[in-house]
Scaffold this motif. Structure first.
Motif, mmCIF file in Angstrom:
data_model
loop_
_atom_site.group_PDB
_atom_site.id
_atom_site.type_symbol
_atom_site.label_atom_id
_atom_site.label_comp_id
_atom_site.label_asym_id
_atom_site.label_seq_id
_atom_site.Cartn_x
_atom_site.Cartn_y
_atom_site.Cartn_z
ATOM 1 N N VAL A 13 -24.629 54.065 16.909
ATOM 2 C CA VAL A 13 -23.893 54.234 15.651
ATOM 3 C C VAL A 13 -24.219 53.038 14.762
ATOM 4 N N THR A 14 -24.655 53.295 13.549
ATOM 5 C CA THR A 14 -24.975 52.218 12.601
ATOM 6 C C THR A 14 -24.071 52.316 11.381
ATOM 7 N N LEU A 15 -23.718 51.158 10.830
ATOM 8 C CA LEU A 15 -22.906 51.060 9.621
ATOM 9 C C LEU A 15 -23.648 50.204 8.608
ATOM 10 N N GLU A 16 -23.483 50.522 7.347
ATOM 11 C CA GLU A 16 -24.097 49.732 6.270
ATOM 12 C C GLU A 16 -23.175 49.763 5.057
ATOM 13 N N MET A 17 -22.684 48.593 4.692
ATOM 14 C CA MET A 17 -21.807 48.476 3.532
ATOM 15 C C MET A 17 -22.604 47.959 2.344
ATOM 16 N N ALA A 18 -21.931 47.732 1.232
ATOM 17 C CA ALA A 18 -22.605 47.296 0.005
ATOM 18 C C ALA A 18 -23.215 45.909 0.206
ATOM 19 N N PRO A 19 -24.368 45.648 -0.423
ATOM 20 C CA PRO A 19 -24.968 44.311 -0.320
ATOM 21 C C PRO A 19 -23.998 43.239 -0.790
ATOM 22 N N GLY A 20 -23.995 42.115 -0.074
ATOM 23 C CA GLY A 20 -23.074 41.040 -0.408
ATOM 24 C C GLY A 20 -21.822 41.022 0.440
ATOM 25 N N SER A 22 -19.461 40.230 3.376
ATOM 26 C CA SER A 22 -19.456 39.091 4.293
ATOM 27 C C SER A 22 -19.384 39.573 5.737
ATOM 28 N N LEU A 23 -19.647 38.648 6.662
ATOM 29 C CA LEU A 23 -19.540 38.983 8.085
ATOM 30 C C LEU A 23 -18.108 39.355 8.464
ATOM 31 N N ASP A 24 -17.145 38.659 7.864
ATOM 32 C CA ASP A 24 -15.744 38.975 8.171
ATOM 33 C C ASP A 24 -15.384 40.380 7.697
ATOM 34 N N GLY A 25 -15.842 40.736 6.467
ATOM 35 C CA GLY A 25 -15.554 42.080 5.967
ATOM 36 C C GLY A 25 -16.231 43.149 6.798
ATOM 37 N N MET A 26 -17.475 42.889 7.236
ATOM 38 C CA MET A 26 -18.182 43.850 8.081
ATOM 39 C C MET A 26 -17.528 43.959 9.454
ATOM 40 N N HIS A 27 -17.042 42.816 9.980
ATOM 41 C CA HIS A 27 -16.377 42.828 11.282
ATOM 42 C C HIS A 27 -15.074 43.612 11.237
ATOM 43 N N LYS A 28 -14.381 43.543 10.120
ATOM 44 C CA LYS A 28 -13.123 44.294 10.007
ATOM 45 C C LYS A 28 -13.382 45.796 10.075
ATOM 46 N N ILE A 29 -14.351 46.289 9.307
ATOM 47 C CA ILE A 29 -14.669 47.716 9.346
ATOM 48 C C ILE A 29 -15.232 48.097 10.715
ATOM 49 N N GLY A 30 -16.084 47.224 11.282
ATOM 50 C CA GLY A 30 -16.649 47.515 12.593
ATOM 51 C C GLY A 30 -15.583 47.637 13.666
ATOM 52 N N SER A 31 -14.553 46.805 13.602
ATOM 53 C CA SER A 31 -13.472 46.879 14.586
ATOM 54 C C SER A 31 -12.704 48.195 14.458
ATOM 55 N N GLU A 32 -12.509 48.660 13.223
ATOM 56 C CA GLU A 32 -11.837 49.947 13.032
ATOM 57 C C GLU A 32 -12.662 51.097 13.611
ATOM 58 N N VAL A 33 -13.973 51.071 13.352
ATOM 59 C CA VAL A 33 -14.848 52.116 13.886
ATOM 60 C C VAL A 33 -14.884 52.061 15.405
ATOM 61 N N ASP A 34 -14.929 50.861 15.967
ATOM 62 C CA ASP A 34 -14.948 50.711 17.424
ATOM 63 C C ASP A 34 -13.669 51.270 18.042
ATOM 64 N N TYR A 54 -32.524 40.641 10.462
ATOM 65 C CA TYR A 54 -33.032 40.093 9.206
ATOM 66 C C TYR A 54 -31.953 39.330 8.439
ATOM 67 N N GLY A 55 -30.839 39.022 9.103
ATOM 68 C CA GLY A 55 -29.791 38.253 8.455
ATOM 69 C C GLY A 55 -28.960 39.039 7.470
ATOM 70 N N GLU A 56 -28.896 40.365 7.609
ATOM 71 C CA GLU A 56 -28.123 41.198 6.683
ATOM 72 C C GLU A 56 -26.698 41.321 7.214
ATOM 73 N N ALA A 57 -25.757 40.642 6.542
ATOM 74 C CA ALA A 57 -24.367 40.636 6.996
ATOM 75 C C ALA A 57 -23.659 41.953 6.724
ATOM 76 N N ASN A 58 -24.234 42.812 5.890
ATOM 77 C CA ASN A 58 -23.572 44.070 5.526
ATOM 78 C C ASN A 58 -23.910 45.208 6.472
ATOM 79 N N LYS A 59 -24.551 44.926 7.597
ATOM 80 C CA LYS A 59 -24.929 45.969 8.550
ATOM 81 C C LYS A 59 -24.311 45.690 9.913
ATOM 82 N N ALA A 60 -24.064 46.768 10.653
ATOM 83 C CA ALA A 60 -23.537 46.667 12.020
ATOM 84 C C ALA A 60 -24.067 47.834 12.836
#
Length: 489
Positions: A13-20, A22-34, A54-60
């Motif tokens: 399962v892959t997630l991709e949010m808007a560019p920019g 943060s890791l904290d914002g991506m982690h919050k959505i990732g925890s909900e999906v998990d 590639y250092g993209e914080a908006n992906k999980a």
């Protein structure tokens, strides 16, 4: 399809949010999906990775492992489709994609991978988005996605015509100087008490915005003299592409999609070719071209190679039988078992709801090799009775059927019994190869039953045709001999 969907119980399962983001914002959505994934009792465990290589914080990405098949009582393909519906509420914010897991790199490609290629960026973006929106409306496709991402606003600096020659400006030096002023560079390192620190030199924070300080920026020319940037270049705020992908000396946009359960890959590829071909709903300009990659490309090569290989296989069987029986007509009697076997194989695949994949095609090749043995047993014995004992055609066929029925059934049942474990798929890994066993068993059953009925009838007509050709040939030869004898007199 190229390779049938397995039941390994693994998926990505892959997630991709808007560019920019943060890791904290991506982690919050990732925890909900998990949490949503773990609400399914079929899930054994998951692994969540925030960010990309590639250092993209908006992906999980998530690795999802299901419980063994005997415990979960649901196929992996069906569970993936169910999980897509559960994550549909994140479609606009995180673009969740559920796909098969690939053990080679952990991030497998989708079955549908369509590359739109062009040297014109504007046409590429226009028609790429048009094709993307069209494929999203197809109910057979799931998780339709594109690698095209609109870039962030950026300050683009372009040299004025003739300015480089007049002022002695080098574009490489200009770019390096602007990078050094904004991002900085590290000309030295500071060491203290065994620790080492990089010394970064750049403009002050209120001077780094090139947009507002464009008129105050100076750059050196090739003689190391400062030149005002405004005199030699123009700056403008534009949106550049987030990344540039290239293939065959042109830029490309790749559109990927998964398949709904029960949908064949070949039918979707055929419809896409019709849509983008001449007279299709989307007419591509001459500057654009498209190609398939991944499973879709491999399946196209598989079909063409299979047709060629089957043609050569049938040709070689005919040549061998023709040399053994010293006849160009008798082999057709034996080879009538081939379409009978193939029809049974396709019927078996249809009844068991198996796809025609690379494993099923391998079963067809094996089936062609063994399907003719029943006909050989019958025809060879019948011809032997006609030559040695002078039996009539019908008497020889009846005697051959009585004598050869037992070895025909013995060999057929032995092959069916040996192939049965493959058709059942005793483990999760072997379920992808069940099409091979189903094709062989279905073909053997149909060829065994129909050969005993169809082949004797065909043998009668073929043998009559041989007698007819022989009589015509003997008359022609005798006539030629008579004419030659008359001329000699």
């Amino acid at each position: 399809s190229f390779i049938p969907d397995d039941d390994s119980g693994e998926m990505t399962v892959t997630l991709e949010m808007a560019p920019g983001t943060s890791l904290d914002g991506m982690h919050k959505i990732g925890s909900e999906v998990d949490k949503i994934i773990h609400e399914n009792p079929q899930v054994d465990f998951t692994t969540m990775i925030i960010g990309s290589v590639y250092g993209e914080a908006n992906k999980a990405s998530f690795y999802v492992r299901l419980k063994p098949g005997k415990v979960r009582k649901i196929k992996t393909e069906v569970f993936r489709d169910r999980l897509r519906d559960q994550l549909a509420k994140y479609k606009e914010t995180a673009n969740p994609v559920v796909k098969k897991y690939d053990a080679t790199d952990g991030m497998s490609g989708q079955p549908i991978m369509l590359n739109i290629i062009s040297a014109d960026p504007k046409d590429l973006e226009k028609y790429g988005l048009q094709i993307y929106e069209k494929l999203k409306t197809d109910p057979r496709l799931k998780d339709v996605d594109s690698n095209f991402r609109p870039g962030k606003p950026e300050m683009q600096v372009q040299l004025k015509p003739g300015a480089a020659k007049r002022y002695g400006i080098n574009t490489k030096n200009m770019g390096s100087e602007l990078r050094a002023q904004v991002e900085g560079f590290t000309p030295a390192k500071f060491r203290e008490k065994g620790r080492e620190y990089e010394v970064r030199v750049r403009l002050q924070e209120d001077q780094r915005d090139i947009k507002t300080t464009f008129n105050q920026v100076y750059i050196p020319n090739i003689n190391r003299k400062l030149v005002r940037l405004q005199d030699v270049a123009s700056g403008d705020i534009k949106s550049g592409p987030a990344s540039i992908e290239r293939q065959d000396r042109g830029r490309y946009i790749q559109i990927t999609a998964g398949l709904a359960p029960g949908v064949g890959l070949s039918s979707v590829v055929t419809d896409i070719n019709k849509m983008l071909g001449a007279g299709g709903t989307i007419e591509l300009p001459s500057s654009l071209r498209y190609s398939f990659a991944g499973e879709a490309e491999n399946m196209g090569d598989l079909i063409s190679s299979t047709v060629l290989a089957l043609g050569f296989a049938i040709l070689f069987i005919y040549l061998i039988l023709a040399s053994l029986y010293e006849s160009f007509i008798t082999p057709f009697t034996i080879m009538i078992a081939l379409p009978l076997a193939l029809s049974g194989a396709f019927l078996g695949l249809f009844v068991m709801k198996e796809t025609i994949s690379i494993f099923a095609i391998l079963g067809l090749f094996m089936l062609i090799g063994v399907a003719g043995k029943n006909g050989i047993l019958l025809v060879d014995y019948a011809l032997q009775m006609m030559r040695e004992k002078g039996m009539s055609r019908n008497e020889a066929l009846i005697e051959a059927g009585k004598t050869r029925l037992r070895p025909i059934l013995m060999t057929s049942f032995a092959l069916i019994a040996g192939t049965l474990p493959i058709a059942i798929g005793l483990s999760e890994a072997s379920k992808a190869r069940t099409g091979m066993g189903v094709a062989i068993i279905g073909g053997m059953i149909s060829s065994t039953l129909l050969t005993l009925i169809v082949l004797p009838s065909v043998f009668v007509y073929v043998d009559r045709f041989k007698d007819f050709v022989r009589r015509i040939g003997s008359r022609f030869i005798s006539k030629r001999k008579t004419e030659e004898h008359g001329f000699s007199k």
